[in-house]
Write an enzyme that holds these catalytic residues in place. Structure first.
Site, PDB file in Angstrom:
ATOM      1  N   CYS A 169      30.877 -25.385  54.313  1.00 58.90           N
ATOM      2  CA  CYS A 169      30.899 -23.941  54.543  1.00 58.90           C
ATOM      3  C   CYS A 169      32.314 -23.444  54.832  1.00 58.90           C
ATOM      4  O   CYS A 169      32.830 -23.629  55.940  1.00 58.90           O
ATOM      5  CB  CYS A 169      29.956 -23.630  55.713  1.00 58.90           C
ATOM      6  SG  CYS A 169      30.021 -21.919  56.222  1.00 58.90           S
ATOM      7  N   CYS A 211      32.616 -20.878  57.623  1.00 48.05           N
ATOM      8  CA  CYS A 211      32.473 -21.424  58.980  1.00 48.05           C
ATOM      9  C   CYS A 211      33.744 -22.187  59.386  1.00 48.05           C
ATOM     10  O   CYS A 211      34.183 -22.098  60.527  1.00 48.05           O
ATOM     11  CB  CYS A 211      31.306 -22.404  59.071  1.00 48.05           C
ATOM     12  SG  CYS A 211      29.833 -21.888  58.216  1.00 48.05           S
ATOM     13  N   ASP A 212      34.304 -22.975  58.469  1.00 44.64           N
ATOM     14  CA  ASP A 212      35.348 -23.935  58.849  1.00 44.64           C
ATOM     15  C   ASP A 212      36.717 -23.648  58.253  1.00 44.64           C
ATOM     16  O   ASP A 212      37.694 -24.314  58.621  1.00 44.64           O
ATOM     17  CB  ASP A 212      34.920 -25.356  58.425  1.00 44.64           C
ATOM     18  CG  ASP A 212      33.612 -25.758  59.089  1.00 44.64           C
ATOM     19  OD1 ASP A 212      33.378 -25.314  60.221  1.00 44.64           O
ATOM     20  OD2 ASP A 212      32.827 -26.498  58.470  1.00 44.64           O
TER      21      ASP A 212
END
Ligand code: NDP
Length: 316
Positions: A140, A143-144
């Site tokens: 993701c 997200c990261d």
């Protein structure tokens, strides 16, 4: 207040689950929705949804799913923040299904079940991949991606997901390698066109990742180019895997008809499974379209199919 026997239990909280919940609530079926292990489903890992009807400026995946939840709550869907761990599905018309959650002892009884458990990203199946999740390996970018600001990263895959990830990362990272096993991209033309305009994205065709380098965290990868038979080492801080999905049907194995890839089989043009009163919607039954809008559409279909099923049961 919970009834002794429910009319509608929905398993899953992506667009299919919430769409089913809105329709079922408005039909007075008093649905209970189990959120599952990824509240909001896969869209919560999407940067911007630009192709869902009615959002001319796009909307973030998280905001979109939050809106879906609020809309379902507005019609009094009971949302349970837990995962279903097991099911017993009746073979009888008008039969009662049992849905177990969290601790196996707890169980809900329901005449109708809507399965909207979606799908999960696939793994490459190479050494160190699982150990280094969160330590450089990710599924993701939204997200990261932040952890790799100004650094070099790689994305694996040539589909829409991979190109969206690469596009997002190209705005925050110094360089993005897009590693594609074939000599062409599978992604839609519009995403290909976006990527071709990013001058820090380097597409490596005919390439497979053969090794993940790094013990405590990801330090690099080795790539084999099967056209010119060369091996290259890329020193990267992040590896984003975007190579497709597998349906979340583990708990339905040997209980429902699944196809050879594990997708729930539904009757053509409907959401009916092979068990009376059990319907499936969204990615869990759709290896082809897999869009938020098609998922929401089949969620609506499942609620209408269930409503009709319950009506006929009552009339017989
Ligand atoms: P896809 O199945 O479309 O693409 C997977 C990609 O990964 C392909 O390029 C495939 O290669 C490659 N791949 C598969 N296995 C491996 C492997 N072991 N090693 C290396 N590469 C591999 O998956 P997506 O998740 O991209 O998309 C799924 C669906 O969701 C599609 O229908 C897509 O249109 C949709 N989607 C739509 C979006 C949008 O409209 N904005 C955003 C994201 C997804 P090969 O081509 O060789 O098989």
């Amino acid at each position: 207040m919970l009834k002794k026997i429910q009319d509608c239990v929905i398993i899953g909280s992506g667009p299919a689950g919430y769409s089913a919940a809105i329709y079922a609530s408005r039909a007075d079926l008093h649905p209970i929705l189990f959120v599952g292990f990824q509240p909001g489903g896969q869209l919560t890992t999407t940067t911007s949804i630009d192709n869902y009807l009615g959002f001319p400026a796009g909307i973030s995946g998280i905001d979109f799913m939050e809106n879906c939840k609020k809309q379902a709550e507005r019609f009094n869907t009971l949302i349970i923040d837990q995962s279903v761990t097991n099911v017993f599905l009746s073979n009888q018309k008008g039969g009662i299904h049992r849905i177990f959650f969290e601790k196996e002892k707890e169980c809900l009884k329901s005449r109708g079940v809507i399965i909207a458990t979606g799908s999960s990203p696939k793994f490459l199946g190479i050494d160190r991949e699982k150990e280094l999740i969160g330590l450089g390996v990710s599924f993701c970018a939204t997200c990261d991606g932040f952890f790799h600001k100004g650094k070099e990263v790689a994305v694996i895959g040539g589909g829409d997901t991979a190109l969206e990830e690469a596009n997002y990362l190209s705005k925050i990272c110094k360089k993005v390698y897009l590693i594609v096993r074939k000599n062409y991209l599978r992604a839609s033309k519009i995403l290909q066109s976006h990527i071709s305009k990013r001058n820090n994205v380097n597409v490596l065709f005919c390439s497979n990742i053969t090794k993940i380098i790094g013990n405590d965290f990801l330090e690099g990868i080795k790539i084999f180019n099967h056209e010119n038979k060369t091996i290259t080492t890329l020193l990267i801080s992040g590896l984003f895997i975007a190579i497709g999905h597998i349906p979340n049907t583990e708990i339905f194995k040997n209980k429902l008809d699944l196809d050879d890839r594990g997708y729930v089989i539904v009757k053509k043009g409907s959401t009916m499974t092979n068990k009376p009163g059990v319907f499936a919607a969204g990615d869990v039954q759709d290896p082809n379209y897999r869009q938020a809008i098609t998922s929401a559409g089949t969620g609506c279909m499942a609620a209408l199919d269930l409503e009709r099923y319950l009506y006929h049961e009552k009339m017989e």
